[in-house]
Design a protein around this motif. Structure first.
Motif, PDB file in Angstrom:
ATOM      1  N   ASN A  92      -4.636  16.268   4.767  1.00 47.63           N
ATOM      2  CA  ASN A  92      -3.594  16.096   5.541  1.00 47.63           C
ATOM      3  C   ASN A  92      -4.236  14.289   5.463  1.00 47.63           C
ATOM      4  OD1 ASN A  92      -1.283  17.398   5.274  1.00 47.63           O
ATOM      5  ND2 ASN A  92      -1.179  17.965   7.742  1.00 47.63           N
ATOM      6  N   SER A  93      -5.784  14.766   5.863  1.00 46.30           N
ATOM      7  CA  SER A  93      -6.328  13.540   5.506  1.00 46.30           C
ATOM      8  C   SER A  93      -6.692  12.959   4.498  1.00 46.30           C
ATOM      9  CB  SER A  93      -7.915  13.890   6.537  1.00 46.30           C
ATOM     10  OG  SER A  93      -9.106  14.985   5.129  1.00 46.30           O
ATOM     11  N   ASP A  94      -6.359  13.216   3.061  1.00 46.73           N
ATOM     12  CA  ASP A  94      -6.502  13.075   1.584  1.00 46.73           C
ATOM     13  C   ASP A  94      -5.288  12.700   1.470  1.00 46.73           C
ATOM     14  OD1 ASP A  94      -8.417  11.902   0.014  1.00 46.73           O
ATOM     15  OD2 ASP A  94      -8.437  13.917  -1.140  1.00 46.73           O
ATOM     16  N   LEU A  95      -3.931  12.731   1.959  1.00 47.89           N
ATOM     17  CA  LEU A  95      -2.866  11.742   1.572  1.00 47.89           C
ATOM     18  C   LEU A  95      -2.943  10.560   0.750  1.00 47.89           C
ATOM     19  CD1 LEU A  95      -0.275  13.622   3.932  1.00 47.89           C
ATOM     20  CD2 LEU A  95      -1.480  14.830   1.303  1.00 47.89           C
ATOM     21  N   ILE A  96      -2.248  10.586   0.163  1.00 48.79           N
ATOM     22  CA  ILE A  96      -2.398   9.314  -0.645  1.00 48.79           C
ATOM     23  C   ILE A  96      -1.046   8.561  -1.383  1.00 48.79           C
ATOM     24  CG2 ILE A  96      -4.498   9.446  -2.171  1.00 48.79           C
ATOM     25  CD1 ILE A  96      -3.911  10.670  -4.221  1.00 48.79           C
ATOM     26  N   HIS A  97       0.083   9.060  -0.542  1.00 44.02           N
ATOM     27  CA  HIS A  97       1.308   8.318  -1.084  1.00 44.02           C
ATOM     28  C   HIS A  97       2.103   7.027  -0.458  1.00 44.02           C
ATOM     29  CE1 HIS A  97       4.937   9.162  -2.459  1.00 44.02           C
ATOM     30  NE2 HIS A  97       5.930   9.534  -1.178  1.00 44.02           N
ATOM     31  N   THR A  98       0.905   7.401   0.925  1.00 44.56           N
ATOM     32  CA  THR A  98       1.945   6.170   1.667  1.00 44.56           C
ATOM     33  C   THR A  98       0.752   4.999   2.167  1.00 44.56           C
ATOM     34  OG1 THR A  98       3.019   7.929   2.576  1.00 44.56           O
ATOM     35  CG2 THR A  98       3.071   6.190   3.915  1.00 44.56           C
ATOM     36  N   CYS A  99       1.304   4.383   1.601  1.00 43.26           N
ATOM     37  CA  CYS A  99       0.357   2.965   1.997  1.00 43.26           C
ATOM     38  C   CYS A  99       0.521   1.925   2.449  1.00 43.26           C
ATOM     39  CB  CYS A  99      -0.306   2.208   1.006  1.00 43.26           C
ATOM     40  SG  CYS A  99      -1.856   3.712   0.373  1.00 43.26           S
ATOM     41  N   TRP A 100      -0.062   0.725   3.291  1.00 45.04           N
ATOM     42  CA  TRP A 100       0.170  -0.348   4.024  1.00 45.04           C
ATOM     43  C   TRP A 100      -0.612  -0.999   3.453  1.00 45.04           C
ATOM     44  CZ3 TRP A 100       0.140   4.134   6.359  1.00 45.04           C
ATOM     45  CH2 TRP A 100       0.917   4.967   7.734  1.00 45.04           C
ATOM     46  N   LYS A 101       0.143  -2.382   3.009  1.00 48.02           N
ATOM     47  CA  LYS A 101      -0.983  -3.099   2.624  1.00 48.02           C
ATOM     48  C   LYS A 101      -0.679  -4.739   4.032  1.00 48.02           C
ATOM     49  CE  LYS A 101      -1.386  -5.719  -1.582  1.00 48.02           C
ATOM     50  NZ  LYS A 101      -0.974  -5.519  -3.155  1.00 48.02           N
ATOM     51  N   MET A 102      -1.539  -5.626   3.872  1.00 43.09           N
ATOM     52  CA  MET A 102      -1.301  -6.625   4.649  1.00 43.09           C
ATOM     53  C   MET A 102      -1.525  -8.329   3.763  1.00 43.09           C
ATOM     54  SD  MET A 102      -3.503  -4.953   7.326  1.00 43.09           S
ATOM     55  CE  MET A 102      -2.718  -3.543   8.778  1.00 43.09           C
ATOM     56  N   ASN A 103      -1.137  -9.613   4.195  1.00 44.24           N
ATOM     57  CA  ASN A 103      -0.769 -10.423   3.788  1.00 44.24           C
ATOM     58  C   ASN A 103      -0.468 -11.498   4.731  1.00 44.24           C
ATOM     59  OD1 ASN A 103      -1.813 -12.595   1.594  1.00 44.24           O
ATOM     60  ND2 ASN A 103       0.901 -12.919   1.889  1.00 44.24           N
TER      61      ASN A 103
ATOM     62  N   LYS B 293      -2.863  -0.316  -5.481  1.00 44.10           N
ATOM     63  CA  LYS B 293      -2.103  -1.592  -5.372  1.00 44.10           C
ATOM     64  C   LYS B 293      -2.663  -2.369  -4.068  1.00 44.10           C
ATOM     65  CE  LYS B 293       2.375  -0.515  -7.732  1.00 44.10           C
ATOM     66  NZ  LYS B 293       2.167  -1.437  -8.891  1.00 44.10           N
ATOM     67  N   GLY B 294      -4.017  -1.502  -4.098  1.00 41.12           N
ATOM     68  CA  GLY B 294      -3.992  -2.941  -2.750  1.00 41.12           C
ATOM     69  C   GLY B 294      -4.051  -2.763  -1.534  1.00 41.12           C
ATOM     70  N   GLY B 295      -3.472  -0.973  -1.082  1.00 38.74           N
ATOM     71  CA  GLY B 295      -2.907  -0.966   0.322  1.00 38.74           C
ATOM     72  C   GLY B 295      -4.333  -0.074   0.679  1.00 38.74           C
ATOM     73  N   THR B 296      -4.448   0.649   1.773  1.00 38.63           N
ATOM     74  CA  THR B 296      -4.464   1.400   2.789  1.00 38.63           C
ATOM     75  C   THR B 296      -4.263   2.397   2.551  1.00 38.63           C
ATOM     76  OG1 THR B 296      -6.549   2.145   4.651  1.00 38.63           O
ATOM     77  CG2 THR B 296      -4.766   0.364   5.587  1.00 38.63           C
ATOM     78  N   THR B 297      -4.462   3.294   3.180  1.00 45.31           N
ATOM     79  CA  THR B 297      -3.804   5.301   4.067  1.00 45.31           C
ATOM     80  C   THR B 297      -3.553   4.823   5.506  1.00 45.31           C
ATOM     81  OG1 THR B 297      -5.077   6.489   3.830  1.00 45.31           O
ATOM     82  CG2 THR B 297      -3.755   6.442   1.790  1.00 45.31           C
ATOM     83  N   GLN B 298      -4.393   3.427   6.099  1.00 45.78           N
ATOM     84  CA  GLN B 298      -4.886   4.022   7.329  1.00 45.78           C
ATOM     85  C   GLN B 298      -3.558   3.357   8.287  1.00 45.78           C
ATOM     86  OE1 GLN B 298      -6.744   5.004   9.654  1.00 45.78           O
ATOM     87  NE2 GLN B 298      -5.872   4.765  11.204  1.00 45.78           N
ATOM     88  N   LYS B 299      -2.549   3.947   8.828  1.00 48.62           N
ATOM     89  CA  LYS B 299      -1.426   3.218   9.425  1.00 48.62           C
ATOM     90  C   LYS B 299      -1.707   2.251  10.375  1.00 48.62           C
ATOM     91  CE  LYS B 299       1.108   5.058  12.291  1.00 48.62           C
ATOM     92  NZ  LYS B 299       2.210   6.173  13.169  1.00 48.62           N
ATOM     93  N   PRO B 300      -1.157   1.310  10.106  1.00 43.55           N
ATOM     94  CA  PRO B 300      -1.839  -0.654  11.840  1.00 43.55           C
ATOM     95  C   PRO B 300      -1.642   0.137  13.378  1.00 43.55           C
ATOM     96  CG  PRO B 300      -1.213  -0.786  10.073  1.00 43.55           C
ATOM     97  CD  PRO B 300      -0.707  -0.244   9.534  1.00 43.55           C
TER      98      PRO B 300
END
Length: 377
Positions: A186-197, A366-373
């Protein structure tokens, strides 16, 4: 807003269609550029110092080793510390709203600079941040007011955050050392990301022409359904509001005008750029920048894809497809060993492994991170 190098150029010369070498004599150290404001509310005050280079090679060079302090009219000083090269801050400044404040700078070469004194401005709360869905795009707006009719001059900025999913959810990984497939933790899941601008343009508004100090549904930005993935799943925007004085607002209007009209022969000459800084060591030296006093008010909203019209929203994964790879050492190494392909899931009885390119599986591409804000809900 960070002053772009090409804007610094436009401050010095009027743009011409033919090449023009202006007779402007910059000091050997370049012109000092001051950016930031004195935060009179909650949060740090951050000031950026830099220098311009030669007029025919405009760059910004950070200015380290300066001494900066906020000064009150009675002469009380509040020093800032240098966090990183050319960036100075104080974690919290608590002003007396009845006093005026200015910035005092002493650079490492011994020169001293002062801004004009500014009154303490307090931003009223933002009434609302809303949106309107059109056929091709979403428009986001802000509303606010001041019952005392004292705000009048506004500036807004924003921070966007959006969640998106890659085309395929990989549940397995490839071990290149022994060419085996194993379950993805679970710590290495790469399906969901968050991106900021963050916004970069100057967004200004004034109510001086109105009978009341009311801003109603002032447009901040438009988001296309077809050219951005920001609305593909869940989107959030944090809107920040500042209140300016008349001189500060007019200076920012000039900056915005020059930014938008780059290349026009009507761009401001050096004598027209204004600013509120002066070199007390050498009064003839020009300084670029305007520092005033204001607090920031904020409001955040969330928008879910399900709230939008039933239109096709761009995801960036429209052309993705899966491949079938035989579960044998050579094919696995060839497809997954070089980093191009990522395994997604095994077929029945592990005879084949389904995979796709990393661009279709790993949302971080695509430049996002898997770390949820922390603020995400």
């Amino acid at each position: 807003m960070k002053l772009a190098p090409w804007f610094l150029l436009i401050i010095f010369i009027a743009a011409c269609k033919d090449k023009y070498n202006p007779e402007i004599h910059l000091p050997s150290s370049g012109l000092l550029v001051v950016e930031g404001f004195i935060n009179t509310g909650t949060g740090p005050t951050t000031i950026s110092l830099s220098r311009t280079a030669a007029i025919d090679h405009i760059t910004e060079i950070p200015e380290p080793g300066a001494q900066i302090e906020i000064q009150s009219e009675p002469g009380v000083s509040y020093p800032l510390s240098e966090d990183t090269t050319g960036i100075y801050s104080i974690s919290q400044f608590l002003p007396d709203s009845s006093l005026k404040y200015r910035l005092h700078i002493k650079t490492s070469d011994g020169k001293e600079y002062l801004s004009d004194f500014s009154v303490v401005r307090k931003s009223k709360p933002i009434d609302s941040v809303g949106w309107k869905a059109g056929p091709d795009q979403l428009m986001i707006y802000v509303s606010t007011h001041d019952d005392q009719n004292n705000s009048l001059y506004y500036q807004w900025s924003y921070e966007e955050t959006w969640m998106y999913n890659s085309a395929y959810d990989s549940k397995i990984e490839f071990n290149a050392r022994d060419s085996t497939i194993f379950d993805r933790p679970n710590s290495d899941l790469i399906h969901t990301c968050w991106k900021m601008n963050q916004s970069t343009e100057l967004i200004l508004g004034s109510t001086t022409s109105l009978s009341s100090d009311i801003v109603f549904q002032f447009p901040l930005l438009n988001i296309s359904y077809y050219s951005s993935n920001r609305l593909v799943d869940r989107y959030s925007i944090l809107v920040k509001q500042m209140v300016l004085n008349k001189e500060w607002y007019e200076w920012k209007q000039m900056l915005k005008k020059n930014t938008e009209e780059l290349g026009s022969i009507f761009d401001a000459q050096p004598s027209e750029t204004g600013g509120n800084f002066h070199c007390t060591t050498n009064p003839s030296e020009q300084v670029i920048g305007f520092v005033g006093c204001s607090s920031i008010s904020e409001k955040r909203i969330f928008i879910d894809r399900t709230e939008l019209p039933p239109v096709q929203v761009y995801s960036g994964y429209e052309i993705c497809s899966m491949d079938t790879v035989p579960n044998m050492k050579k094919p696995l190494v060839y497809y997954f060993g070089g980093g191009y392909g990522v395994p997604i899931m095994p077929s029945e009885q592990y005879a084949f492994i389904l995979g796709a390119s990393a661009a279709c599986v790993d949302c971080r591409v695509k430049g996002g991170t898997t770390q949820k804000p922390d603020f995400w809900h």
